[in-house]
Design a protein around this motif. Structure first.
Motif, PDB file in Angstrom:
ATOM      1  N   ASP A   1       0.816  -1.221   0.000  1.00 59.78           N
ATOM      2  CA  ASP A   1       0.000   0.000   0.000  1.00 59.78           C
ATOM      3  C   ASP A   1       0.848   1.269   0.000  1.00 59.78           C
ATOM      4  OD1 ASP A   1      -2.338  -1.446  -0.023  1.00 59.78           O
ATOM      5  OD2 ASP A   1      -2.626  -1.364   2.151  1.00 59.78           O
ATOM      6  N   ASP A   2       2.076   1.160   0.493  1.00 59.79           N
ATOM      7  CA  ASP A   2       2.918   2.346   0.652  1.00 59.79           C
ATOM      8  C   ASP A   2       4.115   2.392  -0.294  1.00 59.79           C
ATOM      9  OD1 ASP A   2       1.409   3.348   2.909  1.00 59.79           O
ATOM     10  OD2 ASP A   2       2.297   1.716   4.067  1.00 59.79           O
ATOM     11  N   TYR A   3       4.448   1.244  -0.902  1.00 59.65           N
ATOM     12  CA  TYR A   3       5.613   1.177  -1.780  1.00 59.65           C
ATOM     13  C   TYR A   3       5.298   0.350  -3.020  1.00 59.65           C
ATOM     14  CZ  TYR A   3       8.175   2.751   2.365  1.00 59.65           C
ATOM     15  OH  TYR A   3       8.606   3.460   3.457  1.00 59.65           O
TER      16      TYR A   3
ATOM     17  N   LEU B   1       4.294   5.950  -5.908  1.00 61.94           N
ATOM     18  CA  LEU B   1       4.803   5.338  -4.687  1.00 61.94           C
ATOM     19  C   LEU B   1       6.310   5.113  -4.808  1.00 61.94           C
ATOM     20  CD1 LEU B   1       2.078   2.612  -3.979  1.00 61.94           C
ATOM     21  CD2 LEU B   1       2.357   4.805  -2.827  1.00 61.94           C
TER      22      LEU B   1
END
Length: 304
Positions: A64-66, A102
Motif C-alpha cells: 500500500d505504501d511502496y 509510490l
C-alpha cells in the motif's frame, strides 16, 4: 497423495515460499525499518531458512505504501533492471488508471547470480533517487559480485537463522491442523536430525506421510526402545540434577558444579543430540533444559 486422505485441498507441507514464518518478528522489523529508512541492505542466511518467504511477506505488507519489485537472480539474472522497473510502473499505471508515484523498493533475491555491472546500475538508480531502497538476498554475508562504490552504500547486513525447535513444532502443528496425529517425539527427532532446516524437515515429513502412518509408528517404537536404554555417567547425572525444572547455560552449570566449561559443554551436546535435552539461543549462547518428553525417565534416573 497423503494430504488428500486427511481432507486437505493442497499439500500443507509444500516447501515453496509462503507467508507462514515463525520466530522472525525481529527480522521483519529490521527489514521494514531498513526499507522505510531508504537503505541498501543485505538479508543473508542458510538455504531453507525462509529468506524468500520473508521477502514475499514484506512485499505484501508494504504494497500500500511502496511499489515493491521482486527480482529473482536464479531466473531473471539476464533481464535489464531498468526494463523491469519500467514494466512494473506501467502495469501499475494501467491498473490504477493514474501514474503510480509510490516509492520504489527493489528486492533482488539470489543476488550472487547477478553480474557485477548490475550493481553499477543499482548505484545509479539509488543515487538518483529513482529507487527508494534496495534489499539484497543471498546465503552468504559476503558480496563478491558488486562494485566497491556500491558496497560503500550498503548500510547493514541482517542475518536470518533457522527457527528454534519449539517454533518449528508449532509451525508443523499449525500446518497439519490436528488432522494428522504424529507423536511429538518423532517430530522433535526429525527437527534435530535436519538441524532445524524447515525445508528439509518438511521434505522428510512429506516422505514419511506418503509412506503411511504405520511406518511413522514403527519409528516411534524405535524411539521408545531407545528411551529405555538411556545410560548416564555420573557427570551427566549431576548436570541433569542442576537442570531439573531449570533452564541454564553451560557457563552457569560449570560455575555451580565447579567443572571446566568445555567438559560441561561436551556432555550437554551429547545429551542434546540424544534428545534428552532441548536448547534455545539467548544472548548468543545456548540455554539448555530437559526435554519434557524425557522428564519422567530422567526424574527416575536422578532420584527426583
Amino acid at each position: 497423495m497423503w494430504w488428500k486422505k486427511y481432507g486437505f485441498f493442497k499439500n500443507p507441507l509444500d516447501i515453496r515460499p509462503n507467508e507462514d514464518l515463525v520466530g522472525v518478528d525481529d527480522i521483519i522489523k529490521k527489514v521494514k525499518d531498513s526499507i522505510i529508512n531508504g537503505e541498501i541492505f543485505l538479508l543473508y542466511g542458510p538455504i531453507g531458512s525462509g529468506k524468500t518467504s520473508l521477502a514475499f511477506k514484506i512485499k505484501k505488507d508494504l504494497s500500500d505504501d511502496y511499489n515493491v519489485i521482486y527480482i529473482n537472480g536464479e531466473y531473471e539474472k539476464d533481464k535489464d533492471i531498468n526494463y523491469i522497473i519500467e514494466k512494473n510502473k506501467y502495469i501499475k499505471f494501467l491498473f490504477f488508471k493514474f501514474e503510480n508515484k509510490l516509492p520504489i523498493v527493489l528486492i533482488l533475491d539470489e543476488f550472487y547470480n547477478f553480474p557485477e555491472d548490475v550493481s553499477k546500475k543499482l548505484k545509479y538508480l539509488y543515487d538518483n533517487r529513482i529507487v527508494h531502497s534496495i534489499m539484497l538476498i543471498q546465503p552468504s554475508p559476503q558480496i563478491m559480485n558488486a562494485s566497491l562504490s556500491f558496497l560503500n552504500r550498503l548500510y547493514r547486513k541482517i542475518e536470518m537463522k533457522f527457527p528454534p525447535e519449539d517454533e518449528i513444532l508449532k509451525l508443523i502443528n499449525k500446518k497439519l491442523k490436528g488432522r494428522v496425529n504424529i507423536d511429538e517425539k518423532i517430530l522433535r527427532n526429525l527437527i534435530r536430525k535436519n538441524n532445524n532446516n524447515v525445508r528439509q524437515i518438511f521434505i522428510e515429513l512429506n516422505n514419511l506421510l506418503e509412506e503411511g502412518i504405520n511406518n511413522i509408528n514403527k519409528e516411534l517404537e524405535e524411539i521408545k526402545n531407545f528411551e529405555g536404554d538411556i545410560k548416564l555417567s555420573n557427570t551427566q547425572i549431576k548436570i541433569l540434577e542442576v537442570l531439573y525444572k531449570n533452564k541454564m547455560s553451560s557457563r552457569e552449570i560449570s560455575r555451580i558444579l565447579d567443572l571446566p566449561r568445555n567438559t560441561v559443554s561436551k556432555y550437554l551436546n551429547k545429551m542434546y543430540k540424544k534428545g534428552i535435552l532441548i536448547r534455545e539461543v539467548n544472548n548468543n549462547e545456548y540455554i539448555y533444559s530437559i526435554n519434557p518428553q524425557y522428564i519422567n525417565i530422567i526424574s527416575k534416573k536422578i532420584g527426583k
